[in-house]
Write an enzyme that holds these catalytic residues in place. Sequence first.
Site, PDB file in Angstrom:
ATOM      1  N   HIS A  65     -37.729 138.469  55.620  1.00 15.00           N
ATOM      2  CA  HIS A  65     -36.840 139.601  55.926  1.00 15.00           C
ATOM      3  C   HIS A  65     -36.536 139.537  57.422  1.00 15.00           C
ATOM      4  CE1 HIS A  65     -36.966 142.020  52.232  1.00 15.00           C
ATOM      5  NE2 HIS A  65     -38.245 141.771  52.137  1.00 15.00           N
ATOM      6  N   ASP A  90     -32.203 138.288  45.569  1.00 13.86           N
ATOM      7  CA  ASP A  90     -31.204 139.299  45.920  1.00 13.86           C
ATOM      8  C   ASP A  90     -30.700 139.153  47.354  1.00 13.86           C
ATOM      9  OD1 ASP A  90     -33.693 140.171  46.881  1.00 13.86           O
ATOM     10  OD2 ASP A  90     -33.040 142.253  46.905  1.00 13.86           O
ATOM     11  N   ASP A 109     -31.986 139.096  50.432  1.00 15.37           N
ATOM     12  CA  ASP A 109     -32.434 139.781  51.647  1.00 15.37           C
ATOM     13  C   ASP A 109     -33.566 139.037  52.353  1.00 15.37           C
ATOM     14  OD1 ASP A 109     -34.454 140.366  49.881  1.00 15.37           O
ATOM     15  OD2 ASP A 109     -34.250 142.544  50.001  1.00 15.37           O
ATOM     16  N   ARG A 110     -33.985 137.891  51.824  1.00 17.21           N
ATOM     17  CA  ARG A 110     -35.022 137.110  52.502  1.00 17.21           C
ATOM     18  C   ARG A 110     -34.561 135.668  52.669  1.00 17.21           C
ATOM     19  NH1 ARG A 110     -39.918 136.432  50.307  1.00 17.21           N
ATOM     20  NH2 ARG A 110     -39.342 136.892  48.163  1.00 17.21           N
ATOM     21  N   ASP A 152     -33.700 134.426  48.627  1.00 19.54           N
ATOM     22  CA  ASP A 152     -34.415 134.948  47.470  1.00 19.54           C
ATOM     23  C   ASP A 152     -33.395 135.526  46.478  1.00 19.54           C
ATOM     24  OD1 ASP A 152     -33.786 137.420  48.599  1.00 19.54           O
ATOM     25  OD2 ASP A 152     -35.709 138.316  48.086  1.00 19.54           O
ATOM     26  N   LYS A 212     -33.976 150.066  44.325  1.00 21.93           N
ATOM     27  CA  LYS A 212     -34.157 150.391  45.741  1.00 21.93           C
ATOM     28  C   LYS A 212     -33.164 151.495  46.072  1.00 21.93           C
ATOM     29  CE  LYS A 212     -35.358 145.756  47.385  1.00 21.93           C
ATOM     30  NZ  LYS A 212     -34.906 144.577  48.121  1.00 21.93           N
ATOM     31  N   ARG A 254     -40.407 149.841  40.148  1.00 26.78           N
ATOM     32  CA  ARG A 254     -40.373 148.503  39.568  1.00 26.78           C
ATOM     33  C   ARG A 254     -41.133 148.445  38.258  1.00 26.78           C
ATOM     34  NH1 ARG A 254     -43.090 143.989  43.007  1.00 26.78           N
ATOM     35  NH2 ARG A 254     -41.782 144.909  44.617  1.00 26.78           N
ATOM     36  N   SER A 268     -35.571 141.433  42.791  1.00 25.49           N
ATOM     37  CA  SER A 268     -35.829 140.572  43.952  1.00 25.49           C
ATOM     38  C   SER A 268     -36.346 139.210  43.510  1.00 25.49           C
ATOM     39  CB  SER A 268     -36.791 141.275  44.916  1.00 25.49           C
ATOM     40  OG  SER A 268     -36.914 140.527  46.097  1.00 25.49           O
ATOM     41  N   HIS A 269     -37.562 138.839  43.927  1.00 28.52           N
ATOM     42  CA  HIS A 269     -38.105 137.512  43.642  1.00 28.52           C
ATOM     43  C   HIS A 269     -39.067 137.542  42.452  1.00 28.52           C
ATOM     44  CE1 HIS A 269     -40.806 139.781  46.108  1.00 28.52           C
ATOM     45  NE2 HIS A 269     -41.783 139.083  45.595  1.00 28.52           N
TER      46      HIS A 269
HETATM   47 ZN    ZN Z   1     -35.334 140.317  48.010  1.00 30.92          ZN
END
Ligand code: ZN
Length: 450
Positions: free
Chosen positions: A322, A237, A239-240, A235, A111, A13, A101-102
Amino acid sequence: MLKATSFREYDIRGIADREFLDPDVVDLGRAVGTYLQRHSGRNLTLGRDTRLSSARLAQALAEGLRASGCDVTDLGVVPTPLLYYSVFHLQATGAVMITGSHNPPEYNGFKVVSGTSTIHGAQIQQLREIIEAGDYATGAGAFGAADVVTPYVEEVSAQFRWDRRIKVAADAGNGCAGPVMHGLLERLNCEPIELFFDMDGTFPNHHPDPTLPECLKALIAAVTSGGAELGVAFDGDGDRLGAIDDKGNILWGDQLLLIFGREILTRKPGATFIGEVKCSQVMYDELKRLGGNPIMYRTGHSLIKAKMKEVHAELAGEMSGHLFFADRYYGYDDALYAACRLMEIVANSGRPLSAQLEGVPVMLSTPEIRVDCPDEVKFEVVRRVAEHFRHRYDVVDIDGVRVLFPQGWGLVRASNTQPVLVLRFEAASAEALAQYRQEVEAVLARAQSG
Ligand SMILES: [Zn+2]
């Protein structure tokens, strides 16, 4: 060359325009392609989120992956769970997701999925070592494209058939969950209120992070003024998951785990569940009381996914939202799928989300309290705190230290990603909560001063 500090616990990142220059990202692609060929295979999918830098990074990364000899199938802009889905659907041997992501808009990250597992920790450091040694595989991989959104929407929506039409509000925060979630909502028996479903990498409405209460204000207003039975938020992307009940209250990851776990136990007695050390004791106690087998484990989505496979858990989750369903699904964290499961529970029970936790004991808890602590000493500080309490109370030290007090618990845990310690407390009364917090903070202050 990429900075060593960009190679983190769960991803690579950095600030895209400063730290991820094209030649360095090509090298990263060569390293990822080399690593994946040595561990799982050369047939890869590539996805990206809606951030402004993501298209450039995808192009440079694909060039490096192909130069290492990997075949690359480009999925375009997709939520992270659809990248995981592509591995199953397209029988890929690995995958890479480009997403911040966030994090703030200028950030981005990578990832990496090897087989069906997300690589983490020492595996991510191996990518850095491959780059430093120039130890690349070489070849000329093919490049193609595939649509996974259509098969995903068909497969997921086919799983849900409830009789009662429910009203649901959903906030995609201008991240990449919006268009896919729209496709699901169209096929489900619901009346949706869609907020910020257009993708916009500048995130003009709010930060796409459903764990921050200030990011849920618009959703809460939409749920309460629109008379929805629940609200769901994603979020950046996808995934949350964040969730709002019909009264406008936020439900946290452990409460969602309990709601989902209860439903699973009606069909699968004795099912195994995994939560993290930050989760409420109420969740563990309730799942156990209902005949389930809840396991407390370490924070971190890669670690949790690996543990799920090991103990054959039906469901796992983190406070951060998650949620990993192996029950009826593939076992990865997919907030769009989790949202469908939550709608299904509300629809089938005939009761709104606020009624789902009725009868469950209510405990008082603090939010996560963050205390600055340098990376070099944070684990030593936690060790000292654990040593102190070990002689006085039962402790769980699988991830930081969770001190089990007579009427609650206190947690001190070193963040894997930042120079901070995370504290959290839960107790049956306000007095006990204050007392436990005071006791832990005093010991922590001594441990930090050496
Ligand atoms: Zn995410």
